[in-house]
Design a protein around this motif. Sequence first.
Motif, PDB file in Angstrom:
ATOM      1  N   THR A 147      -2.127 -23.706 -35.501  1.00  0.00           N
ATOM      2  CA  THR A 147      -2.402 -23.642 -34.069  1.00  0.00           C
ATOM      3  C   THR A 147      -3.085 -22.317 -33.730  1.00  0.00           C
ATOM      4  O   THR A 147      -2.925 -21.318 -34.429  1.00  0.00           O
ATOM      5  N   LEU A 148      -3.824 -22.343 -32.660  1.00  0.00           N
ATOM      6  CA  LEU A 148      -4.460 -21.145 -32.115  1.00  0.00           C
ATOM      7  C   LEU A 148      -3.957 -20.994 -30.687  1.00  0.00           C
ATOM      8  O   LEU A 148      -4.216 -21.850 -29.843  1.00  0.00           O
ATOM      9  N   HIS A 149      -3.195 -19.931 -30.438  1.00  0.00           N
ATOM     10  CA  HIS A 149      -2.678 -19.644 -29.095  1.00  0.00           C
ATOM     11  C   HIS A 149      -3.600 -18.610 -28.458  1.00  0.00           C
ATOM     12  O   HIS A 149      -3.786 -17.528 -29.012  1.00  0.00           O
ATOM     13  N   MET A 150      -4.154 -18.937 -27.313  1.00  0.00           N
ATOM     14  CA  MET A 150      -5.022 -18.018 -26.577  1.00  0.00           C
ATOM     15  C   MET A 150      -4.285 -17.603 -25.307  1.00  0.00           C
ATOM     16  O   MET A 150      -3.742 -18.454 -24.604  1.00  0.00           O
ATOM     17  N   PHE A 151      -4.277 -16.308 -25.014  1.00  0.00           N
ATOM     18  CA  PHE A 151      -3.547 -15.786 -23.862  1.00  0.00           C
ATOM     19  C   PHE A 151      -4.489 -15.125 -22.861  1.00  0.00           C
ATOM     20  O   PHE A 151      -5.559 -14.626 -23.233  1.00  0.00           O
ATOM     21  N   SER A 152      -4.061 -15.089 -21.600  1.00  0.00           N
ATOM     22  CA  SER A 152      -4.905 -14.567 -20.522  1.00  0.00           C
ATOM     23  C   SER A 152      -5.170 -13.071 -20.633  1.00  0.00           C
ATOM     24  O   SER A 152      -6.081 -12.568 -19.984  1.00  0.00           O
ATOM     25  N   ASN A 153      -4.422 -12.346 -21.461  1.00  0.00           N
ATOM     26  CA  ASN A 153      -4.664 -10.908 -21.638  1.00  0.00           C
ATOM     27  C   ASN A 153      -5.632 -10.628 -22.788  1.00  0.00           C
ATOM     28  O   ASN A 153      -5.682  -9.544 -23.333  1.00  0.00           O
ATOM     29  N   ASN A 154      -6.427 -11.656 -23.149  1.00  0.00           N
ATOM     30  CA  ASN A 154      -7.453 -11.576 -24.204  1.00  0.00           C
ATOM     31  C   ASN A 154      -6.875 -11.295 -25.586  1.00  0.00           C
ATOM     32  O   ASN A 154      -7.500 -10.620 -26.404  1.00  0.00           O
ATOM     33  N   THR A 155      -5.674 -11.822 -25.843  1.00  0.00           N
ATOM     34  CA  THR A 155      -5.093 -11.764 -27.178  1.00  0.00           C
ATOM     35  C   THR A 155      -4.943 -13.189 -27.696  1.00  0.00           C
ATOM     36  O   THR A 155      -4.981 -14.150 -26.931  1.00  0.00           O
ATOM     37  N   TYR A 156      -4.784 -13.296 -29.011  1.00  0.00           N
ATOM     38  CA  TYR A 156      -4.593 -14.603 -29.620  1.00  0.00           C
ATOM     39  C   TYR A 156      -3.579 -14.494 -30.750  1.00  0.00           C
ATOM     40  O   TYR A 156      -3.289 -13.400 -31.250  1.00  0.00           O
TER      41      TYR A 156
END
Length: 141
Positions: free
Chosen positions: A72-81
Amino acid sequence: MVTSFFSLRSYAASLLCAFVLLFAAASCGNDKGKVEGANMLYGTSGKVWKTAKETDAAGDKVKQTDAQEQETLHMFSNNTYSMTGTAGAVQGKFAFDQSAKTLTLTPDAGGTSNTFTVETLTDKKLTLVGTSGAKLALEAE
């Protein structure tokens, strides 16, 4: 005369409805080339992406192993993954340039950053193209 007028009118209305339905179905089915805003990557605070399809540079489908299907690839609103799979997890930062249609992933542990061309980005689909031409189509969970 009156009957044929209504028949013609009914026929024209049927053709118009068929055309509208056909156009709507065609435009909904193909998101290729549609790259929406960065918030489509992470939703309101975070989004999980899973591999839907992978093709090599020649366009041939690449068979996914059971382990790859679990990644899985988790993308977060603080520009981290965070990328997770059977081998563990990799965290890092990402940069998305909507006008250039690029996504750059830079791991925290050092190493080389990877820049992909974003072919499609909608609320449900993300297609990344590597420098070799290989494609990875992801779907939001």
